[in-house]
Scaffold this active site. Structure first.
Site, mmCIF file in Angstrom:
data_model
loop_
_atom_site.group_PDB
_atom_site.id
_atom_site.type_symbol
_atom_site.label_atom_id
_atom_site.label_comp_id
_atom_site.label_asym_id
_atom_site.label_seq_id
_atom_site.Cartn_x
_atom_site.Cartn_y
_atom_site.Cartn_z
ATOM 1 N N LYS A 111 5.083 4.386 -1.678
ATOM 2 C CA LYS A 111 5.498 5.756 -1.949
ATOM 3 C C LYS A 111 6.958 5.975 -1.579
ATOM 4 O O LYS A 111 7.711 6.648 -2.299
ATOM 5 C CB LYS A 111 4.616 6.733 -1.164
ATOM 6 C CG LYS A 111 3.139 6.709 -1.529
ATOM 7 C CD LYS A 111 2.319 7.542 -0.556
ATOM 8 C CE LYS A 111 0.881 7.763 -1.018
ATOM 9 N NZ LYS A 111 0.095 6.527 -1.145
ATOM 10 N N PHE B 170 0.863 -1.178 0.000
ATOM 11 C CA PHE B 170 0.000 0.000 0.000
ATOM 12 C C PHE B 170 0.907 1.239 0.000
ATOM 13 O O PHE B 170 1.828 1.316 -0.791
ATOM 14 C CB PHE B 170 -0.998 -0.038 1.160
ATOM 15 C CG PHE B 170 -2.098 -1.038 0.951
ATOM 16 C CD1 PHE B 170 -2.996 -0.895 -0.082
ATOM 17 C CD2 PHE B 170 -2.223 -2.154 1.779
ATOM 18 C CE1 PHE B 170 -4.014 -1.823 -0.300
ATOM 19 C CE2 PHE B 170 -3.230 -3.085 1.567
ATOM 20 C CZ PHE B 170 -4.124 -2.917 0.531
ATOM 21 N N SER B 171 0.669 2.209 0.868
ATOM 22 C CA SER B 171 1.366 3.484 0.729
ATOM 23 C C SER B 171 2.833 3.465 1.134
ATOM 24 O O SER B 171 3.547 4.450 0.907
ATOM 25 C CB SER B 171 0.632 4.575 1.503
ATOM 26 O OG SER B 171 -0.565 4.913 0.836
ATOM 27 N N ALA B 172 3.321 2.367 1.715
ATOM 28 C CA ALA B 172 4.773 2.255 1.880
ATOM 29 C C ALA B 172 5.452 2.207 0.512
ATOM 30 O O ALA B 172 6.652 2.464 0.396
ATOM 31 C CB ALA B 172 5.116 1.023 2.706
ATOM 32 N N TYR C 266 -1.798 15.009 2.870
ATOM 33 C CA TYR C 266 -1.584 13.670 2.333
ATOM 34 C C TYR C 266 -2.585 13.388 1.217
ATOM 35 O O TYR C 266 -3.799 13.463 1.422
ATOM 36 C CB TYR C 266 -1.757 12.637 3.439
ATOM 37 C CG TYR C 266 -1.367 11.243 3.039
ATOM 38 C CD1 TYR C 266 -0.069 10.794 3.214
ATOM 39 C CD2 TYR C 266 -2.293 10.377 2.470
ATOM 40 C CE1 TYR C 266 0.302 9.522 2.845
ATOM 41 C CE2 TYR C 266 -1.938 9.103 2.091
ATOM 42 C CZ TYR C 266 -0.641 8.672 2.283
ATOM 43 O OH TYR C 266 -0.276 7.407 1.899
#
Length: 395
Positions: free
Chosen positions: A117, A113-115, A221
């Protein structure tokens, strides 16, 4: 695994897992480990010929206890409470403990998921070191399709630090909002009745409007920023993100298992949340950063970029954002969070409990994957941070 064994293991049938429910319990436990079976993906090739070392026993660590808010609990209790699928602990570059939930092993890959990024940002740092990517340049210099969007006058630096003024809110449970449309563009949710073909990620982002303020203001965010970063990387390099990430990050790092990332119907990479990889390979990225940008005797990204990432960023921008309730002293730089604690810890974070945590003072790295039923739970975040700080004292 045949159908009856699958049902006995997971408590549901494989054909029950669909785009409409894959992020919900109980289906997410299986789905987060098998994303490529129902969403299109692109391969990020690992280093050829390398094999993984044996599992490091975590039994002693799991039994150890720590105190949080007056309550004593074991490491095993904390992992259970946070729906942990896997955790690897590295000390001075050596794996000292592996925890795997049932049906998870050293070859299992899990969505970040957003890790994602934060991993994407490392590739941006590499291009910056090459002189191919100017963080002060405007986004349309690399992605002309976004000239008329909110990103038309945004700098790459604004994208990196989540300081783009954007009329966009991440409302995870609103089926009618912009965020749901964004997920459909990335093929992460089914089309709605009457839709014959989703818009692409680029088409969706190109329609986003600027917020009320100027770019470079408070931390705000917004996941599309990180898909924009992937587009910027492709525009600056002239290469597919997956190929570039393999050649310049995963293979020099010594990644043992191929990673993959989700793509839309045009092949656009979901660099904002679609990377899937093993916990040990994710931990190797953290160790590389702990070592100032080097791995296996090779420089992957410059020490200057690493130092900026783990010490830079605006305290004022963070204080003006929406995350001070769970990280009051934090900062955000180059898509990595800083805790603001004296140990200099920094981390990557994804919904449903995905973490890459680096404690430079303890010379420790922790990668942790979870299938928490809810996307965002601030108490789970603070519990995980307390757990990581406790493990630093234990190992």
């Amino acid at each position: 695994m045949n159908a009856s064994a699958f049902k006995a293991t997971y408590g549901f049938n494989r054909d029950e897992v669909r785009l409409g429910n894959w992020r919900e319990a109980p289906w997410n436990v299986w789905a987060f480990r098998h994303v490529s079976e129902f969403i299109p993906t692109a391969r990020i090739a690992a280093t050829p010929g390398l094999t993984e070392e044996p599992v490091a026993n975590a039994d002693d660590l799991l039994r150890q206890q720590f105190t949080r808010g007056g309550t004593t609990l074991s490491v095993a209790d904390a992992l259970r409470t946070t729906s942990t699928d896997a955790m690897v602990v590295m000390k001075r570059g050596r794996v000292v403990a592996d925890f795997h939930a049932p049906q998870f092993d050293l070859q299992s890959r899990h969505i970040l998921f957003s890790a994602s990024k934060s991993v994407t940002s490392v590739v941006a740092g590499i291009l910056h070191d090459d002189g191919l990517l100017d963080f002060d340049e405007r986004v349309p210099c690399y992605v002309p399709e976004l000239k008329g969007s909110a990103y038309g006058d945004a700098r790459v630096r604004d994208v990196l630090d989540m300081r783009v003024s954007l009329d966009f809110e991440e409302v995870y449970h609103d089926p009618d909002g912009l965020y749901a449309r964004y997920r459909r563009a990335g093929l992460l949710e089914p089309s709605r009745p009457g839709e014959t073909e989703n818009e692409t990620v680029v088409e969706f982002i190109a329609k986003l409007k600027k917020g009320k303020g100027a770019h470079g203001g408070p931390y705000h965010y917004a996941s599309p920023n990180s898909d924009v970063l992937g587009l910027v990387i492709q525009g600056a390099s002239g290469r597919r993100f997956s190929d570039l990430a393999s050649q310049r990050l995963f293979q020099p790092l010594g990644a043992r298992q191929d990673a993959y990332l989700t793509v839309d119907r045009a092949g656009t990479p979901r660099t904002g949340g679609g990377i899937n990889m093993t916990p040990r390979d994710l931990a190797r990225i953290g160790e590389m950063l702990r070592q100032g940008g080097t791995a296996n005797g090779r420089r992957i990204v410059s020490q200057a970029w690493v130092e900026d990432t783990v010490t830079g960023g605006s305290a004022q921008a963070w204080a003006g954002g929406e995350s001070t309730s769970w990280l009051p002293q934090g900062r955000y730089r180059n898509k990595w969070y800083q805790t603001g604690a004296g140990n200099g810890a920094f981390f990557a974070l994804g919904i449903h409990g995905q973490w890459l945590y680096v404690d430079p003072r303890a010379e420790m790295v922790i990668a942790k994957f979870s299938s928490q039923p809810d996307a965002i739970v601030d108490d789970a975040k603070t519990l995980n941070l307390a757990l990581f700080e406790a493990i630093a004292r234990m190992v």
